[in-house]
Design a protein around this motif. Structure first.
Motif, PDB file in Angstrom:
ATOM      1  N   LEU A  43       0.819  -1.216   0.000  1.00  8.33           N
ATOM      2  CA  LEU A  43       0.000   0.000   0.000  1.00  8.33           C
ATOM      3  C   LEU A  43       0.853   1.267   0.000  1.00  8.33           C
ATOM      4  O   LEU A  43       0.321   2.365  -0.134  1.00  8.33           O
ATOM      5  N   ASP A  44       2.172   1.117   0.168  1.00 10.19           N
ATOM      6  CA  ASP A  44       3.107   2.231   0.298  1.00 10.19           C
ATOM      7  C   ASP A  44       2.663   3.175   1.414  1.00 10.19           C
ATOM      8  O   ASP A  44       2.592   4.385   1.248  1.00 10.19           O
ATOM      9  N   LYS A  45       2.346   2.587   2.596  1.00  9.20           N
ATOM     10  CA  LYS A  45       1.866   3.327   3.752  1.00  9.20           C
ATOM     11  C   LYS A  45       2.628   2.914   4.999  1.00  9.20           C
ATOM     12  O   LYS A  45       3.083   1.782   5.113  1.00  9.20           O
ATOM     13  N   THR A  46       2.725   3.832   5.936  1.00  9.42           N
ATOM     14  CA  THR A  46       3.218   3.523   7.264  1.00  9.42           C
ATOM     15  C   THR A  46       2.073   3.722   8.242  1.00  9.42           C
ATOM     16  O   THR A  46       1.403   4.756   8.206  1.00  9.42           O
ATOM     17  N   VAL A  47       1.823   2.729   9.092  1.00  4.82           N
ATOM     18  CA  VAL A  47       0.744   2.809  10.069  1.00  4.82           C
ATOM     19  C   VAL A  47       1.309   2.519  11.455  1.00  4.82           C
ATOM     20  O   VAL A  47       2.239   1.740  11.607  1.00  4.82           O
ATOM     21  N   THR A  48       0.736   3.174  12.457  1.00  3.28           N
ATOM     22  CA  THR A  48       1.098   2.922  13.849  1.00  3.28           C
ATOM     23  C   THR A  48      -0.049   2.153  14.487  1.00  3.28           C
ATOM     24  O   THR A  48      -1.193   2.596  14.449  1.00  3.28           O
ATOM     25  N   LEU A  49       0.276   1.002  15.055  1.00  3.55           N
ATOM     26  CA  LEU A  49      -0.733   0.145  15.668  1.00  3.55           C
ATOM     27  C   LEU A  49      -0.321  -0.218  17.085  1.00  3.55           C
ATOM     28  O   LEU A  49       0.865  -0.327  17.390  1.00  3.55           O
ATOM     29  N   LYS A  50      -1.314  -0.414  17.952  1.00  8.90           N
ATOM     30  CA  LYS A  50      -1.068  -0.948  19.284  1.00  8.90           C
ATOM     31  C   LYS A  50      -1.425  -2.429  19.220  1.00  8.90           C
ATOM     32  O   LYS A  50      -2.594  -2.792  19.093  1.00  8.90           O
ATOM     33  N   VAL A  51      -0.395  -3.286  19.233  1.00  6.81           N
ATOM     34  CA  VAL A  51      -0.615  -4.717  19.028  1.00  6.81           C
ATOM     35  C   VAL A  51      -0.063  -5.516  20.198  1.00  6.81           C
ATOM     36  O   VAL A  51       0.844  -5.092  20.908  1.00  6.81           O
ATOM     37  N   SER A  52      -0.629  -6.706  20.388  1.00  8.98           N
ATOM     38  CA  SER A  52      -0.130  -7.621  21.401  1.00  8.98           C
ATOM     39  C   SER A  52       1.088  -8.346  20.849  1.00  8.98           C
ATOM     40  O   SER A  52       1.328  -8.372  19.645  1.00  8.98           O
ATOM     41  N   THR A  53       1.859  -8.929  21.728  1.00  4.47           N
ATOM     42  CA  THR A  53       3.054  -9.639  21.291  1.00  4.47           C
ATOM     43  C   THR A  53       2.688 -10.887  20.495  1.00  4.47           C
ATOM     44  O   THR A  53       3.448 -11.303  19.619  1.00  4.47           O
ATOM     45  N   LYS A  54       1.539 -11.473  20.756  1.00  2.00           N
ATOM     46  CA  LYS A  54       1.080 -12.617  19.959  1.00  2.00           C
ATOM     47  C   LYS A  54       0.811 -12.180  18.519  1.00  2.00           C
ATOM     48  O   LYS A  54       1.164 -12.875  17.563  1.00  2.00           O
ATOM     49  N   ALA A  55       0.203 -11.010  18.348  1.00  3.71           N
ATOM     50  CA  ALA A  55      -0.045 -10.485  17.003  1.00  3.71           C
ATOM     51  C   ALA A  55       1.274 -10.167  16.301  1.00  3.71           C
ATOM     52  O   ALA A  55       1.405 -10.385  15.095  1.00  3.71           O
ATOM     53  N   LYS A  73     -10.933 -11.266   5.905  1.00  3.46           N
ATOM     54  CA  LYS A  73     -11.678 -12.418   5.385  1.00  3.46           C
ATOM     55  C   LYS A  73     -12.525 -13.061   6.482  1.00  3.46           C
ATOM     56  O   LYS A  73     -13.620 -13.558   6.221  1.00  3.46           O
ATOM     57  N   GLN A  74     -12.028 -13.029   7.727  1.00  2.00           N
ATOM     58  CA  GLN A  74     -12.768 -13.576   8.863  1.00  2.00           C
ATOM     59  C   GLN A  74     -13.896 -12.662   9.309  1.00  2.00           C
ATOM     60  O   GLN A  74     -14.699 -13.025  10.152  1.00  2.00           O
ATOM     61  N   GLY A  75     -13.956 -11.447   8.744  1.00  2.00           N
ATOM     62  CA  GLY A  75     -15.035 -10.513   9.067  1.00  2.00           C
ATOM     63  C   GLY A  75     -14.732  -9.599  10.232  1.00  2.00           C
ATOM     64  O   GLY A  75     -15.627  -8.929  10.742  1.00  2.00           O
ATOM     65  N   LYS A  76     -13.492  -9.554  10.687  1.00  2.00           N
ATOM     66  CA  LYS A  76     -13.123  -8.672  11.794  1.00  2.00           C
ATOM     67  C   LYS A  76     -12.790  -7.295  11.244  1.00  2.00           C
ATOM     68  O   LYS A  76     -12.327  -7.140  10.132  1.00  2.00           O
ATOM     69  N   SER A  77     -13.053  -6.269  12.055  1.00  2.00           N
ATOM     70  CA  SER A  77     -12.732  -4.916  11.615  1.00  2.00           C
ATOM     71  C   SER A  77     -11.242  -4.679  11.782  1.00  2.00           C
ATOM     72  O   SER A  77     -10.636  -5.075  12.775  1.00  2.00           O
ATOM     73  N   ILE A  78     -10.643  -4.032  10.795  1.00  2.00           N
ATOM     74  CA  ILE A  78      -9.215  -3.749  10.827  1.00  2.00           C
ATOM     75  C   ILE A  78      -9.005  -2.250  10.763  1.00  2.00           C
ATOM     76  O   ILE A  78      -9.789  -1.531  10.156  1.00  2.00           O
ATOM     77  N   PRO A  79      -7.947  -1.739  11.434  1.00  2.00           N
ATOM     78  CA  PRO A  79      -7.736  -0.292  11.499  1.00  2.00           C
ATOM     79  C   PRO A  79      -7.110   0.316  10.254  1.00  2.00           C
ATOM     80  O   PRO A  79      -6.941   1.514  10.182  1.00  2.00           O
ATOM     81  N   VAL A  80      -6.792  -0.506   9.246  1.00  2.00           N
ATOM     82  CA  VAL A  80      -6.144  -0.027   8.022  1.00  2.00           C
ATOM     83  C   VAL A  80      -7.054  -0.290   6.841  1.00  2.00           C
ATOM     84  O   VAL A  80      -7.640  -1.364   6.735  1.00  2.00           O
ATOM     85  N   LYS A  81      -7.197   0.682   5.969  1.00  2.30           N
ATOM     86  CA  LYS A  81      -8.016   0.504   4.775  1.00  2.30           C
ATOM     87  C   LYS A  81      -7.184  -0.184   3.684  1.00  2.30           C
ATOM     88  O   LYS A  81      -6.153   0.336   3.272  1.00  2.30           O
ATOM     89  N   LEU A  82      -7.611  -1.361   3.247  1.00  2.28           N
ATOM     90  CA  LEU A  82      -6.850  -2.119   2.237  1.00  2.28           C
ATOM     91  C   LEU A  82      -7.339  -1.807   0.846  1.00  2.28           C
ATOM     92  O   LEU A  82      -8.405  -1.480   0.557  1.00  2.28           O
TER      93      LEU A  82
END
Length: 82
Positions: A43-55, A73-82
Motif C-alpha cells: 500500500l506504500d503506507k506507514t501505520v502505527t498500531l497498538k498490538v499484542s506480542t502474539k499479534a 476475510k474472517q469478518g473482523k474490523s481492521i484499522p487499516v483501509k486495504l
C-alpha cells in the motif's frame, strides 16, 4: 488510552490475587501491548498500531498485509483501509 490490541482484540481480564491464607482480592490481568510503526509496501503506507506480542509473532510469520487480509476475510474490523 484503552488497553486493547487493535488486531486480535485482546483486552484486560479480571481475576483474583490469592494470598497464603487464601484471601481473595480482585486484580486485572493486562495484555502485553506494544505501540509499533509498520510499513506496508503493498500500500506504500506507514501505520502505527497498538498490538499484542502474539499479534507481532503472527505478523513476523505471515507479514502484515497477509495478516490484515486474513482478518478481513474472517469478518473482523481492521484499522487499516486495504
Amino acid at each position: 488510552m484503552s488497553k486493547v490490541c487493535e488486531l486480535t482484540g485482546k483486552r484486560p481480564i479480571v481475576g483474583n490475587n490469592v494470598s497464603h491464607s487464601n484471601r481473595k482480592t480482585k486484580r486485572r490481568f493486562l495484555p502485553n501491548l506494544i505501540k509499533k510503526k509498520f510499513y506496508i509496501p503493498e500500500l506504500d503506507k506507514t501505520v502505527t498500531l497498538k498490538v499484542s506480542t502474539k499479534a507481532l509473532r503472527t505478523i513476523d510469520k505471515l507479514g502484515l498485509y497477509a495478516y490484515l487480509k486474513k482478518l478481513q476475510k474472517q469478518g473482523k474490523s481492521i484499522p487499516v483501509k486495504l
